[in-house]
Scaffold this motif. Structure first.
Motif, PDB file in Angstrom:
ATOM      1  N   GLY A 251       0.796  -1.230   0.000  1.00  0.00           N
ATOM      2  CA  GLY A 251       0.000   0.000   0.000  1.00  0.00           C
ATOM      3  C   GLY A 251       0.821   1.269   0.000  1.00  0.00           C
ATOM      4  N   HIS A 252       2.089   1.174   0.448  1.00  0.00           N
ATOM      5  CA  HIS A 252       2.884   2.392   0.583  1.00  0.00           C
ATOM      6  C   HIS A 252       3.997   2.465  -0.459  1.00  0.00           C
ATOM      7  CE1 HIS A 252       0.362   3.166   3.939  1.00  0.00           C
ATOM      8  NE2 HIS A 252       0.521   1.899   4.240  1.00  0.00           N
ATOM      9  N   ILE A 253       3.811   1.721  -1.544  1.00  0.00           N
ATOM     10  CA  ILE A 253       4.670   1.897  -2.718  1.00  0.00           C
ATOM     11  C   ILE A 253       4.281   3.231  -3.347  1.00  0.00           C
ATOM     12  CG2 ILE A 253       5.120   1.084  -5.075  1.00  0.00           C
ATOM     13  CD1 ILE A 253       4.790  -1.769  -4.050  1.00  0.00           C
ATOM     14  N   ARG A 262      -1.449  13.271   0.834  1.00  0.00           N
ATOM     15  CA  ARG A 262      -0.675  12.716   1.956  1.00  0.00           C
ATOM     16  C   ARG A 262      -1.358  11.441   2.447  1.00  0.00           C
ATOM     17  NH1 ARG A 262       3.658  14.074   4.673  1.00  0.00           N
ATOM     18  NH2 ARG A 262       3.819  16.091   3.628  1.00  0.00           N
ATOM     19  N   CYS A 263      -0.530  10.416   2.691  1.00  0.00           N
ATOM     20  CA  CYS A 263      -1.030   9.093   3.103  1.00  0.00           C
ATOM     21  C   CYS A 263      -1.123   9.019   4.635  1.00  0.00           C
ATOM     22  CB  CYS A 263      -0.060   8.042   2.582  1.00  0.00           C
ATOM     23  SG  CYS A 263      -0.463   6.366   3.041  1.00  0.00           S
ATOM     24  N   VAL A 264      -1.902   8.078   5.142  1.00  0.00           N
ATOM     25  CA  VAL A 264      -1.982   7.880   6.601  1.00  0.00           C
ATOM     26  C   VAL A 264      -0.616   7.559   7.209  1.00  0.00           C
ATOM     27  CG1 VAL A 264      -4.406   7.207   6.857  1.00  0.00           C
ATOM     28  CG2 VAL A 264      -2.719   5.476   6.191  1.00  0.00           C
ATOM     29  N   CYS A 265       0.328   7.055   6.383  1.00  0.00           N
ATOM     30  CA  CYS A 265       1.659   6.702   6.902  1.00  0.00           C
ATOM     31  C   CYS A 265       2.558   7.936   7.015  1.00  0.00           C
ATOM     32  CB  CYS A 265       2.316   5.645   6.021  1.00  0.00           C
ATOM     33  SG  CYS A 265       2.928   6.288   4.448  1.00  0.00           S
ATOM     34  N   GLY A 266       2.106   9.091   6.470  1.00  0.00           N
ATOM     35  CA  GLY A 266       2.907  10.315   6.570  1.00  0.00           C
ATOM     36  C   GLY A 266       3.600  10.685   5.264  1.00  0.00           C
ATOM     37  N   GLY A 269       1.922  10.398  -1.940  1.00  0.00           N
ATOM     38  CA  GLY A 269       1.879   9.669  -3.212  1.00  0.00           C
ATOM     39  C   GLY A 269       1.873   8.156  -3.087  1.00  0.00           C
ATOM     40  N   CYS A 270       1.613   7.601  -1.877  1.00  0.00           N
ATOM     41  CA  CYS A 270       1.497   6.142  -1.740  1.00  0.00           C
ATOM     42  C   CYS A 270       0.306   5.668  -2.571  1.00  0.00           C
ATOM     43  CB  CYS A 270       1.244   5.742  -0.288  1.00  0.00           C
ATOM     44  SG  CYS A 270       2.589   6.127   0.833  1.00  0.00           S
ATOM     45  N   ILE A 271       0.401   4.459  -3.123  1.00  0.00           N
ATOM     46  CA  ILE A 271      -0.669   3.909  -3.943  1.00  0.00           C
ATOM     47  C   ILE A 271      -1.993   3.879  -3.157  1.00  0.00           C
ATOM     48  CG2 ILE A 271      -0.026   1.484  -3.418  1.00  0.00           C
ATOM     49  CD1 ILE A 271      -1.429   2.636  -6.759  1.00  0.00           C
TER      50      ILE A 271
HETATM   51 ZN   LIG Z   1       1.617   5.440   2.798  1.00  0.00          ZN
END
Ligand SMILES: [Zn+2]
Length: 400
Positions: A251-253, A262-266, A269-271
């Motif tokens: 998911g974070h590629i 912005r992704c939940v991981c910080g 552009g994460c998929i």
């Molecule tokens: Zn992410």
């Protein structure tokens, strides 16, 4: 109740254990997977001497793990019908919990894969471990209240990265409060059996692979839902965890050409941030919108929703094409509720993968939706739980 197909169980790989436990485990798994139903079948399947098989089966019968099938199907042809063997209901059962973002499938399965009880409960994973596990424990206690035999193993899947050795989630982005929470330890005390914590997509991947012929592995499972996750099954049909358990966490590629979200991981552009069902919901014109809205609009052919799903499919397709080159799977399964609502996602991913990947990687590739749908996780958990209960290290404890 969900209907699951008979799932393949692998022979034990635990060759370091003593020979008799490996033999008992091998025979019990062949019977539990439906690959054999009599002593004669077991002799053929293992290539072992008749007396060796016969002595081990007698041990399993005496230990009440096996029983003779009282209602065998009518014999085919002439001659004395072979005595049919099956896993005894008194041999105990496996507890299964498949937790998603907003609900959980809970089930009790016996060692012969018979689904004894099932329920679905609503619970928000974001509420944290204590309220969620309170519900899981209470519901499972109720489900198994009148069932014979002890719990032999429990398997629980959660929508986040997991340290399978410690039985703890590790910084799961959509599970606040769960980091380093001893999930397996708590459930082990509650149900007094070994507990395995797994990532939910890993369970789906395993369930899918074991419900299909063995030549459909290696298998890559991609789930597109609230987030995007992946699970990898090796050619031997086993889960590939990687060194620390994060293999398949795709998911974070980072993808190029997508919106700058912005992704939940910080990261940006994460998929998952640009192409998951929740990302699509966030881009619908009428706000606030949910994943259910995306499903409904896409199912009815709403032009904006269809365009957004197609754009997401293109980005996911790029990632899948890369993974196909890297892993050369026999099958890629696209799961998650969006695939059931609309053909656009699968069609879009397929188009990119067949265009981008080279012929050797796609010559025999099957790229399709999940055959088990929302029950794939239950199937994977059933496989892990029964294989654990019937493992060389546990099987002698299962004999009474
Ligand atoms: Zn992410």
């Amino acid at each position: 109740m969900p209907v699951l197909p008979l799932l393949r169980l692998n022979p034990p790989t635990d060759a370091a254990r003593n020979g008799s436990a490996v033999l008992l485990s091998t025979l019990a798994r062949l019977l539990a997977s439906g690959a054999a139903a009599s002593k004669a079948d077991l002799v053929i399947a293992t290539g072992l001497a008749r007396t060796t098989v016969s002595n081990a089966v007698d041990q399993l019968l005496a230990g009440h793990l096996l029983e003779l099938d009282a209602n065998p199907p009518p014999p085919v042809g002439r001659g004395r019908p072979a005595e049919r063997l099956r896993l005894s209901p008194g041999g105990g059962h496996v507890l299964v919990a498949d937790l998603g973002a907003h609900g959980a499938h809970l089930a009790v399965v016996d060692l012969g894969q018979r689904l004894l009880a099932h329920t679905h409960v609503d619970c928000e994973i974001a509420d944290g471990p204590d309220p969620v596990l309170d519900v899981v424990e209470a519901s499972l206690r109720k489900l198994r209240a009148r069932l014979p035999g002890p719990a032999r193993a429990m398997v629980i899947g959660v929508p986040g990265p997991v340290d399978t050795r410690q039985g703890m989630p590790v910084r799961p982005p959509i599970m606040p409060g769960w980091h380093a929470y001893p999930v397996s330890g708590r459930l082990r005390r509650e149900f007094e059996c070994p507990v395995m914590l797994e990532n939910d997509v890993n369970l789906r991947a395993l369930g899918e692979a074991r419900s299909l012929p063995a030549d459909q592995a290696p298998l890559l499972f991609v789930k597109v839902g609230t987030g995007i996750g992946g699970g990898l099954i090796t050619r031997a049909g086993e889960l590939h965890h990687g060194a620390d358990g994060s293999a398949g966490d795709i998911g974070h590629i980072r993808v190029r050409g997508g919106p700058d979200i912005r992704c939940v991981c910080g990261n940006v552009g994460c998929i998952e941030a640009v192409a998951s069902a929740s990302a699509i919901a966030g881009r619908l014109p009428a706000q606030p919108a949910t994943i259910a809205d995306v499903r409904a609009l896409a199912a009815h052919g709403d032009p904006v929703a269809v365009r957004l799903v197609r754009e997401a499919a293109e980005l996911i397709g790029e990632v899948v094409a890369t993974l196909v080159h890297f892993y050369n799977p026999a099958r890629v399964t696209i799961g998650g509720s969006l695939t059931a609502a609309s053909d656009e996602l699968l069609a879009g991913i397929r188009a990119v993968v067949y265009e981008r990947a080279l012929p050797l990687a796609t010559r025999n590739l099957v790229l399709t939706t999940s055959t088990l749908g929302e029950y794939a996780g239950l199937a994977g958990a059933t496989v892990l739980g029964i294989e654990r209960a019937l493992s060389p290290s546990r099987i002698k404890r299962t004999l009474t």
